[in-house]
Design an enzyme around this catalytic site. Sequence first.
Site, PDB file in Angstrom:
ATOM      1  N   LYS A 148       1.455  10.066 -45.653  1.00 51.04           N
ATOM      2  CA  LYS A 148       2.262   8.969 -46.226  1.00 51.04           C
ATOM      3  C   LYS A 148       1.346   7.813 -46.638  1.00 51.04           C
ATOM      4  O   LYS A 148       1.443   7.294 -47.745  1.00 51.04           O
ATOM      5  CB  LYS A 148       3.257   8.473 -45.190  1.00 51.04           C
ATOM      6  CG  LYS A 148       3.924   7.153 -45.536  1.00 51.04           C
ATOM      7  CD  LYS A 148       4.955   6.719 -44.532  1.00 51.04           C
ATOM      8  CE  LYS A 148       4.405   5.988 -43.369  1.00 51.04           C
ATOM      9  NZ  LYS A 148       4.106   4.567 -43.586  1.00 51.04           N
ATOM     10  N   ASN A 149       0.409   7.453 -45.752  1.00 53.60           N
ATOM     11  CA  ASN A 149      -0.396   6.246 -45.995  1.00 53.60           C
ATOM     12  C   ASN A 149      -1.559   6.479 -46.943  1.00 53.60           C
ATOM     13  O   ASN A 149      -2.335   5.567 -47.209  1.00 53.60           O
ATOM     14  CB  ASN A 149      -0.862   5.643 -44.658  1.00 53.60           C
ATOM     15  CG  ASN A 149       0.320   5.059 -43.895  1.00 53.60           C
ATOM     16  OD1 ASN A 149       1.411   4.903 -44.450  1.00 53.60           O
ATOM     17  ND2 ASN A 149       0.120   4.782 -42.622  1.00 53.60           N
ATOM     18  N   CYS A 175       8.263  -7.557 -39.891  1.00 53.67           N
ATOM     19  CA  CYS A 175       8.906  -6.276 -39.564  1.00 53.67           C
ATOM     20  C   CYS A 175       8.922  -6.167 -38.053  1.00 53.67           C
ATOM     21  O   CYS A 175       8.362  -7.001 -37.348  1.00 53.67           O
ATOM     22  CB  CYS A 175       8.200  -5.142 -40.271  1.00 53.67           C
ATOM     23  SG  CYS A 175       6.897  -4.425 -39.324  1.00 53.67           S
ATOM     24  N   ARG A 234       2.967  -9.445 -39.785  1.00 50.74           N
ATOM     25  CA  ARG A 234       2.333  -8.688 -40.877  1.00 50.74           C
ATOM     26  C   ARG A 234       2.243  -9.505 -42.162  1.00 50.74           C
ATOM     27  O   ARG A 234       2.794  -9.157 -43.193  1.00 50.74           O
ATOM     28  CB  ARG A 234       3.075  -7.380 -41.088  1.00 50.74           C
ATOM     29  CG  ARG A 234       3.067  -6.514 -39.842  1.00 50.74           C
ATOM     30  CD  ARG A 234       3.731  -5.184 -40.053  1.00 50.74           C
ATOM     31  NE  ARG A 234       2.862  -4.290 -40.829  1.00 50.74           N
ATOM     32  CZ  ARG A 234       3.273  -3.089 -41.224  1.00 50.74           C
ATOM     33  NH1 ARG A 234       4.482  -2.677 -40.941  1.00 50.74           N
ATOM     34  NH2 ARG A 234       2.458  -2.318 -41.926  1.00 50.74           N
ATOM     35  N   ASP A 278      -0.928   3.701 -34.801  1.00 51.87           N
ATOM     36  CA  ASP A 278       0.268   4.464 -35.181  1.00 51.87           C
ATOM     37  C   ASP A 278       0.547   5.628 -34.243  1.00 51.87           C
ATOM     38  O   ASP A 278       1.559   6.307 -34.399  1.00 51.87           O
ATOM     39  CB  ASP A 278       0.130   5.001 -36.620  1.00 51.87           C
ATOM     40  CG  ASP A 278       0.164   3.877 -37.624  1.00 51.87           C
ATOM     41  OD1 ASP A 278      -0.187   4.115 -38.786  1.00 51.87           O
ATOM     42  OD2 ASP A 278       0.520   2.742 -37.238  1.00 51.87           O
ATOM     43  N   ARG A 308      11.425   7.967 -42.814  1.00 52.02           N
ATOM     44  CA  ARG A 308      10.525   7.240 -43.713  1.00 52.02           C
ATOM     45  C   ARG A 308       9.138   7.844 -43.651  1.00 52.02           C
ATOM     46  O   ARG A 308       8.391   7.793 -44.617  1.00 52.02           O
ATOM     47  CB  ARG A 308      10.449   5.765 -43.287  1.00 52.02           C
ATOM     48  CG  ARG A 308      11.725   4.997 -43.472  1.00 52.02           C
ATOM     49  CD  ARG A 308      11.515   3.544 -43.169  1.00 52.02           C
ATOM     50  NE  ARG A 308      10.327   3.044 -43.866  1.00 52.02           N
ATOM     51  CZ  ARG A 308       9.841   1.819 -43.701  1.00 52.02           C
ATOM     52  NH1 ARG A 308      10.442   0.980 -42.872  1.00 52.02           N
ATOM     53  NH2 ARG A 308       8.776   1.419 -44.348  1.00 52.02           N
TER      54      ARG A 308
END
Length: 419
Positions: A22-23, A117, A122, A306, A398
């Site tokens: 994803k990143n 968030c 952030r 993460d 997500r």
Amino acid sequence: MEQLEIKGGHALKGSVRISGAKNAALPMLAATLLAQGMFRLRDVPSLEDVNTFIRLLEELGFTFDAGEDNQLAIDSSGLSSHEAPYELVRMMRASVLVLGPLVARLGKARVALPGGCAIGARPIDFHLKGLELMGAKLTLKEGYVDARARRLSGARIYFDIPSVTATENLMMAACLANGKTVLENAAREPEVVALGQMLQEMGANIRGLGTETVVIEGVRELKPVDWKIIPDRIEAGTYLMAVGAAGGQLILENVVPSHLEAIIGKLREAGLSIDVLDETTVKVRKRGRLKSVDVKTLPYPGFPTDLQAQIMVLMANAGGLSVITETIFENRFMHVAELRRLGADIRVEGRSAIVRGVPSLTGAPVMATDLRASACLVLAGLAAKGKTTVAGLNHLNRGYERMDEKLREAGARIRYVTA
Ligand code: EPZ
């Protein structure tokens, strides 16, 4: 309201194919703003965040054609807007990645400021300061940042913290700037390196990828490319830890073992048996109760933030005391309260969580607060005796492609139910 129902106590067995990262996919989608024409991206993960980014680029005038087996054809020639609307940025902070490319390509951008968030404030001050150093004129009004620059100029930019998306945003902007840009204390994550390699393929002049100093010599124009997205090291780490939670063994396919060194090192220290079978395959097996180990999250190549919530699940059942320190985000322990509901013994002291291993967790209804916390709660459900239901799943989809299916195919008792 959809929830995941998990019946714990069933060991995993079989293999799981890891999806594209994803990143890496998100900044690579942003990079298509830098050149006109037809791009092709391969191994694009089917995730909500990727779909949101596609919608954002469609708003800017792009057209897409999703091919079979996770290929995506992207036509960037219709670029006709420079504005990233709040309703999309609010859903996904990574939308800020269009800021640098839009200013570099069109000389202007109007991007909604991302809100905070769940895991922290952030801010994006490094992104904005870097663009100003490159000559952009920024005005902040009505929750939007408006950036203008006839042509960006190269600059020397120092990051107080090696920010992943700030490095990506400014590296992209610097590719079309006039002159040389030096990014100091730059992020070294594999996703940053992969983006840089895609930009080099597009004709960018970049040196120092993977080190803390990245040097970019601006060029006049870049060209579209056909590019494969690297495997998701965070998804891979999550499945390694799923075996730590549920027991059994898994073969992970489509991984890059060198991206997993800190993760594999820490999990072997805790007692998981992990073998690198070849350059894209890893085997993980659980043999008895894990040992408690201390964890400290750090920028790459350190242990990734993460995966902090996920390894906490393993420490909740391990045979001792574990100190888990979160150095990247200031509020990334929301999963602790949920794990306590399952019987975990965890005390938070500032930026550290003290986890005392208990013989076993017991199932209960829990609520996910952010993407990686939802993965942690799924793992906790695999480990816990009895039934666990996980709500707040909008976060899970997500960042994890078909997690319930991948786990079910490996023997987990997991299914979606409507509450
Ligand atoms: C990227 O977020 C990832 N997201 C995050 O993954 C990941 O947790 C994070 O890097 C750290 O590895 C994407 O790549 C899309 P940072 P990013 O800028 O770039 C502070 C997931 O679950 N900071 O490296 O936003 C910031 O507050 C997500 O996939 C500033 O102060 O993270 C944080 O404390 C979650 N000012 C620290 O730096 C800035 O301008 C590191 O943040 C930018 C960052």
